[in-house]
Design an enzyme around this catalytic site. Structure first.
Site, PDB file in Angstrom:
ATOM      1  N   LYS A  14      -3.614   4.459  -1.095  1.00  0.00           N
ATOM      2  CA  LYS A  14      -2.609   5.677  -1.259  1.00  0.00           C
ATOM      3  C   LYS A  14      -2.367   5.498  -2.885  1.00  0.00           C
ATOM      4  O   LYS A  14      -2.541   6.644  -3.487  1.00  0.00           O
ATOM      5  CB  LYS A  14      -1.493   5.806  -0.617  1.00  0.00           C
ATOM      6  CG  LYS A  14      -1.766   5.625   1.124  1.00  0.00           C
ATOM      7  CD  LYS A  14      -0.377   5.743   1.844  1.00  0.00           C
ATOM      8  CE  LYS A  14       0.523   4.446   1.947  1.00  0.00           C
ATOM      9  NZ  LYS A  14      -0.263   3.296   2.153  1.00  0.00           N
ATOM     10  N   ARG A  89       7.111   8.796   6.356  1.00  0.00           N
ATOM     11  CA  ARG A  89       6.495   7.578   7.136  1.00  0.00           C
ATOM     12  C   ARG A  89       6.775   7.725   8.600  1.00  0.00           C
ATOM     13  O   ARG A  89       6.706   6.963   9.627  1.00  0.00           O
ATOM     14  CB  ARG A  89       7.211   6.198   6.834  1.00  0.00           C
ATOM     15  CG  ARG A  89       6.605   5.664   5.493  1.00  0.00           C
ATOM     16  CD  ARG A  89       5.282   5.073   5.598  1.00  0.00           C
ATOM     17  NE  ARG A  89       5.492   3.833   5.227  1.00  0.00           N
ATOM     18  CZ  ARG A  89       5.344   3.155   4.044  1.00  0.00           C
ATOM     19  NH1 ARG A  89       5.069   4.139   3.007  1.00  0.00           N
ATOM     20  NH2 ARG A  89       5.173   1.816   3.721  1.00  0.00           N
ATOM     21  N   ARG A 128      -4.943  -8.129  -3.589  1.00  0.00           N
ATOM     22  CA  ARG A 128      -4.220  -7.117  -4.652  1.00  0.00           C
ATOM     23  C   ARG A 128      -3.640  -7.582  -5.671  1.00  0.00           C
ATOM     24  O   ARG A 128      -2.740  -8.641  -5.371  1.00  0.00           O
ATOM     25  CB  ARG A 128      -3.284  -5.988  -3.813  1.00  0.00           C
ATOM     26  CG  ARG A 128      -2.725  -5.128  -4.694  1.00  0.00           C
ATOM     27  CD  ARG A 128      -1.970  -3.939  -3.968  1.00  0.00           C
ATOM     28  NE  ARG A 128      -1.104  -4.544  -2.974  1.00  0.00           N
ATOM     29  CZ  ARG A 128      -0.599  -3.534  -2.124  1.00  0.00           C
ATOM     30  NH1 ARG A 128      -0.861  -2.140  -2.100  1.00  0.00           N
ATOM     31  NH2 ARG A 128       0.386  -3.959  -1.226  1.00  0.00           N
ATOM     32  N   ARG A 161       2.554  -8.781  -4.979  1.00  0.00           N
ATOM     33  CA  ARG A 161       3.660  -8.124  -4.338  1.00  0.00           C
ATOM     34  C   ARG A 161       4.212  -9.203  -3.214  1.00  0.00           C
ATOM     35  O   ARG A 161       3.423  -9.928  -2.494  1.00  0.00           O
ATOM     36  CB  ARG A 161       3.411  -6.961  -3.763  1.00  0.00           C
ATOM     37  CG  ARG A 161       3.761  -5.644  -4.257  1.00  0.00           C
ATOM     38  CD  ARG A 161       3.161  -4.516  -4.065  1.00  0.00           C
ATOM     39  NE  ARG A 161       3.592  -4.153  -2.572  1.00  0.00           N
ATOM     40  CZ  ARG A 161       3.303  -3.043  -2.128  1.00  0.00           C
ATOM     41  NH1 ARG A 161       2.440  -1.890  -2.632  1.00  0.00           N
ATOM     42  NH2 ARG A 161       3.253  -2.674  -0.641  1.00  0.00           N
ATOM     43  N   ARG A 172       3.643  -5.818   8.630  1.00  0.00           N
ATOM     44  CA  ARG A 172       3.737  -4.390   8.067  1.00  0.00           C
ATOM     45  C   ARG A 172       2.511  -3.446   9.192  1.00  0.00           C
ATOM     46  O   ARG A 172       2.887  -2.353   9.664  1.00  0.00           O
ATOM     47  CB  ARG A 172       3.258  -4.318   6.825  1.00  0.00           C
ATOM     48  CG  ARG A 172       4.457  -4.731   5.735  1.00  0.00           C
ATOM     49  CD  ARG A 172       3.832  -5.325   4.552  1.00  0.00           C
ATOM     50  NE  ARG A 172       3.051  -4.049   3.714  1.00  0.00           N
ATOM     51  CZ  ARG A 172       2.197  -4.197   2.629  1.00  0.00           C
ATOM     52  NH1 ARG A 172       1.995  -5.427   2.510  1.00  0.00           N
ATOM     53  NH2 ARG A 172       1.922  -3.388   1.895  1.00  0.00           N
TER      54      ARG A 172
HETATM   55  P1  AP5 Z   1      -3.304   0.493  -2.860  1.00  0.00           P
HETATM   56  O1  AP5 Z   1      -3.809   1.834  -3.489  1.00  0.00           O
HETATM   57  O2  AP5 Z   1      -2.374  -0.375  -3.370  1.00  0.00           O
HETATM   58  O3  AP5 Z   1      -3.068   0.897  -1.172  1.00  0.00           O
HETATM   59  P2  AP5 Z   1      -1.863   1.570  -0.655  1.00  0.00           P
HETATM   60  O4  AP5 Z   1      -2.251   2.584   0.453  1.00  0.00           O
HETATM   61  O5  AP5 Z   1      -0.927   2.190  -1.813  1.00  0.00           O
HETATM   62  O6  AP5 Z   1      -1.122   0.338   0.043  1.00  0.00           O
HETATM   63  P3  AP5 Z   1       0.454  -0.157  -0.100  1.00  0.00           P
HETATM   64  O7  AP5 Z   1       0.567  -1.705   0.340  1.00  0.00           O
HETATM   65  O8  AP5 Z   1       1.055   0.142  -1.046  1.00  0.00           O
HETATM   66  O9  AP5 Z   1       1.192   0.702   0.976  1.00  0.00           O
HETATM   67  P4  AP5 Z   1       2.422   0.502   2.039  1.00  0.00           P
HETATM   68  O10 AP5 Z   1       2.521   1.605   2.551  1.00  0.00           O
HETATM   69  O11 AP5 Z   1       2.302  -0.728   2.624  1.00  0.00           O
HETATM   70  O12 AP5 Z   1       3.507   0.029   0.531  1.00  0.00           O
HETATM   71  P5  AP5 Z   1       4.487   1.101   0.152  1.00  0.00           P
HETATM   72  O13 AP5 Z   1       4.674   0.492  -1.364  1.00  0.00           O
HETATM   73  O14 AP5 Z   1       4.337   2.308   0.428  1.00  0.00           O
HETATM   74  O15 AP5 Z   1      -4.807  -0.356  -2.543  1.00  0.00           O
HETATM   75  C1  AP5 Z   1      -4.565  -1.555  -1.774  1.00  0.00           C
HETATM   76  C2  AP5 Z   1      -5.426  -2.577  -2.464  1.00  0.00           C
HETATM   77  O16 AP5 Z   1      -7.045  -2.131  -2.080  1.00  0.00           O
HETATM   78  C3  AP5 Z   1      -5.586  -2.505  -3.959  1.00  0.00           C
HETATM   79  O17 AP5 Z   1      -6.106  -3.930  -4.289  1.00  0.00           O
HETATM   80  C4  AP5 Z   1      -6.760  -1.712  -4.470  1.00  0.00           C
HETATM   81  O18 AP5 Z   1      -7.390  -2.103  -5.721  1.00  0.00           O
HETATM   82  C5  AP5 Z   1      -7.891  -1.783  -3.292  1.00  0.00           C
HETATM   83  N1  AP5 Z   1      -8.527  -0.348  -3.024  1.00  0.00           N
HETATM   84  C6  AP5 Z   1      -8.097   0.727  -3.342  1.00  0.00           C
HETATM   85  N2  AP5 Z   1      -9.128   1.702  -2.799  1.00  0.00           N
HETATM   86  C7  AP5 Z   1     -10.010   0.861  -2.512  1.00  0.00           C
HETATM   87  C8  AP5 Z   1     -11.362   1.079  -2.107  1.00  0.00           C
HETATM   88  N3  AP5 Z   1     -11.769   2.492  -2.017  1.00  0.00           N
HETATM   89  N4  AP5 Z   1     -12.434   0.127  -1.947  1.00  0.00           N
HETATM   90  C9  AP5 Z   1     -11.876  -1.092  -2.015  1.00  0.00           C
HETATM   91  N5  AP5 Z   1     -10.695  -1.438  -2.664  1.00  0.00           N
HETATM   92  C10 AP5 Z   1      -9.795  -0.443  -2.479  1.00  0.00           C
HETATM   93  O19 AP5 Z   1       5.989   0.441   0.887  1.00  0.00           O
HETATM   94  C11 AP5 Z   1       6.387  -0.780   0.944  1.00  0.00           C
HETATM   95  C12 AP5 Z   1       7.484  -1.157   1.684  1.00  0.00           C
HETATM   96  O20 AP5 Z   1       8.484  -0.137   1.296  1.00  0.00           O
HETATM   97  C13 AP5 Z   1       7.290  -0.560   3.411  1.00  0.00           C
HETATM   98  O21 AP5 Z   1       6.681  -1.630   3.874  1.00  0.00           O
HETATM   99  C14 AP5 Z   1       8.764  -0.346   3.648  1.00  0.00           C
HETATM  100  O22 AP5 Z   1       9.419  -1.455   3.658  1.00  0.00           O
HETATM  101  C15 AP5 Z   1       9.179   0.492   2.464  1.00  0.00           C
HETATM  102  N6  AP5 Z   1       9.124   1.927   2.400  1.00  0.00           N
HETATM  103  C16 AP5 Z   1       8.321   2.383   1.569  1.00  0.00           C
HETATM  104  N7  AP5 Z   1       8.235   3.715   1.903  1.00  0.00           N
HETATM  105  C17 AP5 Z   1       9.232   3.980   2.797  1.00  0.00           C
HETATM  106  C18 AP5 Z   1       9.598   5.090   3.680  1.00  0.00           C
HETATM  107  N8  AP5 Z   1       9.246   6.337   3.253  1.00  0.00           N
HETATM  108  N9  AP5 Z   1      10.336   4.824   4.914  1.00  0.00           N
HETATM  109  C19 AP5 Z   1      10.824   3.601   5.131  1.00  0.00           C
HETATM  110  N10 AP5 Z   1      10.373   2.560   4.396  1.00  0.00           N
HETATM  111  C20 AP5 Z   1       9.506   2.547   3.292  1.00  0.00           C
HETATM  112 MG    MG Z   2       1.016   1.795  -2.415  1.00  0.00          MG
END
Ligand code: AP5
Ligand code: MG
Length: 219
Positions: A14, A89, A128, A161, A172
């Protein structure tokens, strides 16, 4: 106002794709995870509270999350629209977003689910690296930086991270996938959902997302 919601499991890509789309579409990338990480770094009350949930792989409570997101949406740079990453979410967050947009005569134009199987998600998150200055995302295997440990774009150091530690990755995935399915169902029911295969090179995922955005002239 153009509102695009990117949905996907942790590690689906994402953040990677939201950055690219934000540049292409000229609207900001708004990620609740990034907002929380900034709050944690600043040691603000929201950050202290959010950290307790993030380090366990749990969702942060809706009252905190929704307020933070709605505050971000009223900032000036979001006036023409946003690419939302990591929000909503769950169903209450989706409903709160709809209500806030409706007040402005707007709505979610397109929600796109980036689908990636769990074993690949674990591999991606374990490898990552993220840049300190702006959160640019790299991967040891699939998307390495040109110089080890440094961001290609701004030269700042790369870090892993806290929630990419193996146990937290498992938590997660175990704790968050059912509410993700609910949100996907929510957008399917209001007919704005598209699904994109996330297991292809980054550029091909971008092309598929752009096709999903232009289909039926959503955006
Ligand atoms: P990346 O683009 O970083 O993936 P992502 O989908 O953004 O993954 P996140 O881990 O950031 O998602 P998340 O939902 O767990 O975390 P968030 O920060 O939102 O890509 C991942 C890896 O793959 C990278 O190394 C990249 O280079 C690689 N990659 C990308 N595309 C690729 C491809 N096509 N092929 C191969 N490799 C590829 O949330 C963190 C925490 O915050 C949550 O756990 C929760 O505690 C809290 N939180 C956030 N939002 C909310 C909400 N709305 N409600 C409640 N809690 C929340
Ligand atoms: Mg992300």
């Amino acid at each position: 106002m153009t509102v695009v919601v990117l949905l996907g499991a942790p590690g689906a890509g994402k953040g990677t794709q939201a950055d690219i789309l934000a540049n292409r579409l000229g609207i900001p990338h708004v990620a609740t995870g990034d907002l929380f990480r900034t709050a944690v770094r600043d040691g603000s009350p929201v950050g202290l509270e959010a950290r307790r949930y993030m380090e366990r792989g749990r969702l942060v409570p809706d009252d905190i999350t929704i307020r933070m997101l709605l505050d971000r949406l009223v900032q000036r740079d979001a006036g023409n629209g946003v690419i939302l990453d990591g929000f909503p979410r769950n169903r209450p967050q989706a409903q709160a977003l709809d209500a806030a947009l409706a007040e402005r005569g707007s709505r979610v134009d397109r929600a796109i689910s980036i689908e990636v199987p769990s074993d690949e998600l674990v591999r991606r998150l374990s490898g990552r690296w993220v840049c300190k200055a702006s959160g640019h995302v790299y991967n040891e295997q699939s998307n390495p930086p040109r110089v080890k440990g440094r961001c290609d774009l701004d030269g700042s150091p790369l870090f892993q991270r806290e929630d990419d530690e193996a146990g937290t990755i498992r938590a997660r995935l175990a704790l968050q996938l059912s509410s993700l399915r609910d949100v996907v169902g929510y957008y399917h029911d209001i007919d704005v959902l598209r699904i994109v295969n996330g297991v292809q090179p980054i550029d091909d995922v971008t092309a598929a997302l752009l096709a999903a955005l232009s289909d039926d002239a959503a955006v």
